[in-house]
Design a protein around this motif. Structure first.
Motif, PDB file in Angstrom:
ATOM      1  N   SER A   1      66.296  70.435  52.334  1.00  0.00           N
ATOM      2  CA  SER A   1      66.129  70.542  53.783  1.00  0.00           C
ATOM      3  C   SER A   1      66.036  72.000  54.215  1.00  0.00           C
ATOM      4  O   SER A   1      65.205  72.361  55.062  1.00  0.00           O
ATOM      5  N   VAL A   2      66.872  72.848  53.648  1.00  0.00           N
ATOM      6  CA  VAL A   2      66.835  74.280  53.974  1.00  0.00           C
ATOM      7  C   VAL A   2      65.529  74.901  53.490  1.00  0.00           C
ATOM      8  O   VAL A   2      64.887  75.692  54.203  1.00  0.00           O
ATOM      9  N   LYS A   3      65.112  74.540  52.285  1.00  0.00           N
ATOM     10  CA  LYS A   3      63.882  75.089  51.707  1.00  0.00           C
ATOM     11  C   LYS A   3      62.667  74.753  52.558  1.00  0.00           C
ATOM     12  O   LYS A   3      61.722  75.549  52.660  1.00  0.00           O
ATOM     13  N   CYS A   4      62.678  73.583  53.172  1.00  0.00           N
ATOM     14  CA  CYS A   4      61.519  73.116  53.934  1.00  0.00           C
ATOM     15  C   CYS A   4      61.661  73.347  55.438  1.00  0.00           C
ATOM     16  O   CYS A   4      60.847  72.842  56.223  1.00  0.00           O
ATOM     17  N   ALA A   5      62.681  74.086  55.856  1.00  0.00           N
ATOM     18  CA  ALA A   5      62.909  74.343  57.272  1.00  0.00           C
ATOM     19  C   ALA A   5      62.045  75.501  57.760  1.00  0.00           C
ATOM     20  O   ALA A   5      62.001  76.568  57.142  1.00  0.00           O
TER      21      ALA A   5
ATOM     22  N   ALA B   1      67.169  65.059  56.792  1.00  0.00           N
ATOM     23  CA  ALA B   1      67.936  66.207  57.278  1.00  0.00           C
ATOM     24  C   ALA B   1      68.660  65.896  58.583  1.00  0.00           C
ATOM     25  O   ALA B   1      69.785  66.361  58.814  1.00  0.00           O
ATOM     26  N   ASP B   2      68.030  65.110  59.442  1.00  0.00           N
ATOM     27  CA  ASP B   2      68.602  64.824  60.761  1.00  0.00           C
ATOM     28  C   ASP B   2      69.661  63.727  60.752  1.00  0.00           C
ATOM     29  O   ASP B   2      70.400  63.587  61.736  1.00  0.00           O
ATOM     30  N   HIS B   3      69.734  62.960  59.647  1.00  0.00           N
ATOM     31  CA  HIS B   3      70.600  61.783  59.686  1.00  0.00           C
ATOM     32  C   HIS B   3      71.501  61.646  58.450  1.00  0.00           C
ATOM     33  O   HIS B   3      71.482  60.622  57.762  1.00  0.00           O
ATOM     34  N   PRO B   4      72.332  62.648  58.155  1.00  0.00           N
ATOM     35  CA  PRO B   4      73.356  62.399  57.135  1.00  0.00           C
ATOM     36  C   PRO B   4      74.301  61.308  57.630  1.00  0.00           C
ATOM     37  O   PRO B   4      74.466  61.110  58.835  1.00  0.00           O
ATOM     38  N   ALA B   5      74.904  60.596  56.688  1.00  0.00           N
ATOM     39  CA  ALA B   5      75.844  59.541  57.087  1.00  0.00           C
ATOM     40  C   ALA B   5      77.057  60.134  57.792  1.00  0.00           C
ATOM     41  O   ALA B   5      77.599  59.546  58.727  1.00  0.00           O
ATOM     42  N   ARG B   6      77.474  61.343  57.343  1.00  0.00           N
ATOM     43  CA  ARG B   6      78.586  62.038  57.989  1.00  0.00           C
ATOM     44  C   ARG B   6      78.624  63.467  57.438  1.00  0.00           C
ATOM     45  O   ARG B   6      77.921  63.800  56.489  1.00  0.00           O
ATOM     46  N   ILE B   7      79.454  64.293  58.046  1.00  0.00           N
ATOM     47  CA  ILE B   7      79.638  65.681  57.620  1.00  0.00           C
ATOM     48  C   ILE B   7      81.078  65.861  57.176  1.00  0.00           C
ATOM     49  O   ILE B   7      82.010  65.624  57.964  1.00  0.00           O
TER      50      ILE B   7
ATOM     51  N   ARG C   1      74.119  67.661  47.634  1.00  0.00           N
ATOM     52  CA  ARG C   1      73.871  69.111  47.693  1.00  0.00           C
ATOM     53  C   ARG C   1      72.376  69.407  47.581  1.00  0.00           C
ATOM     54  O   ARG C   1      71.848  70.263  48.301  1.00  0.00           O
ATOM     55  N   LEU C   2      71.696  68.684  46.706  1.00  0.00           N
ATOM     56  CA  LEU C   2      70.260  68.899  46.534  1.00  0.00           C
ATOM     57  C   LEU C   2      69.499  68.557  47.819  1.00  0.00           C
ATOM     58  O   LEU C   2      68.556  69.267  48.203  1.00  0.00           O
ATOM     59  N   LEU C   3      69.887  67.472  48.493  1.00  0.00           N
ATOM     60  CA  LEU C   3      69.214  67.103  49.736  1.00  0.00           C
ATOM     61  C   LEU C   3      69.407  68.186  50.798  1.00  0.00           C
ATOM     62  O   LEU C   3      68.488  68.470  51.576  1.00  0.00           O
ATOM     63  N   THR C   4      70.578  68.797  50.835  1.00  0.00           N
ATOM     64  CA  THR C   4      70.798  69.922  51.742  1.00  0.00           C
ATOM     65  C   THR C   4      69.877  71.081  51.389  1.00  0.00           C
ATOM     66  O   THR C   4      69.233  71.684  52.264  1.00  0.00           O
ATOM     67  N   GLU C   5      69.793  71.403  50.100  1.00  0.00           N
ATOM     68  CA  GLU C   5      68.969  72.536  49.668  1.00  0.00           C
ATOM     69  C   GLU C   5      67.487  72.287  49.934  1.00  0.00           C
ATOM     70  O   GLU C   5      66.762  73.208  50.351  1.00  0.00           O
TER      71      GLU C   5
ATOM     72  N   GLU D   1      60.374  77.206  61.773  1.00  0.00           N
ATOM     73  CA  GLU D   1      60.818  77.393  63.157  1.00  0.00           C
ATOM     74  C   GLU D   1      60.828  76.085  63.942  1.00  0.00           C
ATOM     75  O   GLU D   1      61.696  75.857  64.785  1.00  0.00           O
ATOM     76  N   GLU D   2      59.841  75.225  63.660  1.00  0.00           N
ATOM     77  CA  GLU D   2      59.732  73.982  64.421  1.00  0.00           C
ATOM     78  C   GLU D   2      60.595  72.864  63.860  1.00  0.00           C
ATOM     79  O   GLU D   2      60.651  71.769  64.423  1.00  0.00           O
ATOM     80  N   GLY D   3      61.280  73.118  62.754  1.00  0.00           N
ATOM     81  CA  GLY D   3      62.130  72.099  62.150  1.00  0.00           C
ATOM     82  C   GLY D   3      61.807  71.908  60.683  1.00  0.00           C
ATOM     83  O   GLY D   3      61.041  72.673  60.086  1.00  0.00           O
ATOM     84  N   VAL D   4      62.391  70.887  60.075  1.00  0.00           N
ATOM     85  CA  VAL D   4      62.172  70.603  58.654  1.00  0.00           C
ATOM     86  C   VAL D   4      60.816  69.923  58.477  1.00  0.00           C
ATOM     87  O   VAL D   4      60.515  68.924  59.133  1.00  0.00           O
ATOM     88  N   ARG D   5      60.008  70.472  57.616  1.00  0.00           N
ATOM     89  CA  ARG D   5      58.687  69.910  57.369  1.00  0.00           C
ATOM     90  C   ARG D   5      58.759  68.814  56.301  1.00  0.00           C
ATOM     91  O   ARG D   5      59.517  68.921  55.334  1.00  0.00           O
ATOM     92  N   ASP D   6      57.936  67.817  56.462  1.00  0.00           N
ATOM     93  CA  ASP D   6      57.967  66.657  55.566  1.00  0.00           C
ATOM     94  C   ASP D   6      57.102  66.878  54.323  1.00  0.00           C
ATOM     95  O   ASP D   6      56.129  66.174  54.080  1.00  0.00           O
ATOM     96  N   TYR D   7      57.508  67.869  53.523  1.00  0.00           N
ATOM     97  CA  TYR D   7      56.833  68.084  52.246  1.00  0.00           C
ATOM     98  C   TYR D   7      57.229  67.015  51.231  1.00  0.00           C
ATOM     99  O   TYR D   7      56.497  66.758  50.272  1.00  0.00           O
TER     100      TYR D   7
END
Length: 278
Positions: A53-57, A97-103, A47-51, A59-65
């Motif tokens: 990813s959203v926090k760092c998203a 963000a682009d490569h979860p093992a599954r959904i 859940r934290l990894l999702t959050e 327009e151009e995508g997820v930023r590598d902060y």
């Protein structure tokens, strides 16, 4: 004042999760009918990894902060990522963000617009699965993390220091981990020493001890060892902890003992609060 470095794509920071995957993580957390500790910890990290990813998203995508590592320790010590990230250590957040093992599809209660709640299906990305097998080689896990921290501080000497979060339910089975923990926090950037926080998850229930500033009221030598391994919370984390209802002081450490499910989630939220993103 330390721990104030801005986090940017050119000057990111790293978060390293150390996850106890010993056999005892099959025990329920806080009662016989509760979830297994391994499930609670895996869900909280996913859940934290999702959050993040959203926090760092943008327009151009997820930023590598952030660059993220999830290291499991039990029968083996190594990356706990599944899927395409399997075997990798510090991974840029955009790749995470682009490569979860599954959904997975899970149910969630949401307001129905008429004052009630209705269940709906939501997507839940999974990067790691719960594992519980073997002993608790905490020393080896901390040494593994120390190698990652050393490489990071050399590569990004001006960055917000690496954050290492150790989630465990038992004593180390490969010796006193204090020296290995101290070695991690001796590595530093220009902004301060690497941070090591410890979270103990319990099957016994009862009131957790959260973010103490002394080991005086802790119940046993193991709890005191984990407390003394833990870094003091930087001021911005203390401020956020206080806003979440925690009692803090300048001596407050990033440590929780006998955690329940709610405390696990809150601990990860507080422990991963870095400075403002740029």
């Amino acid at each position: 004042m330390p721990y104030t470095a801005e986090i940017s794509r050119t000057n990111p920071t790293s978060i390293i999760f150390l996850v106890d995957q010993s056999t005892s993580m099959t025990d329920p957390i806080g009662g016989e009918d509760a979830q297994q500790k391994a499930d609670v910890v895996a869900d909280a990290i996913n859940r934290l990894l999702t959050e993040l990813s959203v926090k760092c998203a943008k327009e151009e995508g997820v930023r590598d902060y952030f660059h993220i590592a999830v290291i499991g320790y039990g029968a083996t010590v190594g990356s706990a990522f599944g899927g395409e990230l399997s075997g990798r250590d510090l991974v840029p957040l955009s790749e995470v963000a682009d490569h979860p093992a599954r959904i997975d599809s899970r149910t969630k209660k949401v307001p129905d617009g008429a004052g009630g709640l209705v269940e709906t299906s939501v997507s839940f990305p999974l990067w790691m699965d719960p594992v519980a097998h073997g002993g608790t080689p905490m020393n080896r896990a901390l040494q593994y993390a120390e190698t990652l921290v050393a490489g990071w501080t050399e590569r990004y000497p001006a960055s917000f220091p690496p954050i290492v979060i150790n989630l465990t339910d038992g004593e180390s089975t490969d010796g006193d981990p204090s020296a290995a923990a101290a070695t991690i926090t001796q590595h530093a950037t220009a902004d301060g020493g690497a941070l090591l926080f410890n979270l103990h998850v319990s099957a016994s229930g009862g009131s957790p001890t959260a973010f103490p500033d002394s080991d005086a009221d802790l119940p046993d030598s193991y709890a005191r060892t984990l407390f003394n391994m833990s870094s003091p919370l930087p001021s911005h984390m203390r401020s956020y902890a206080a806003s979440q209802g925690q009692r803090v002081s300048e001596a407050t450490r990033g440590f929780v003992y006998n955690a329940d499910i709610t405390t696990v989630v809150q601990f990860l939220d507080i422990g991963t609060r870095a400075t403002e993103l740029r």
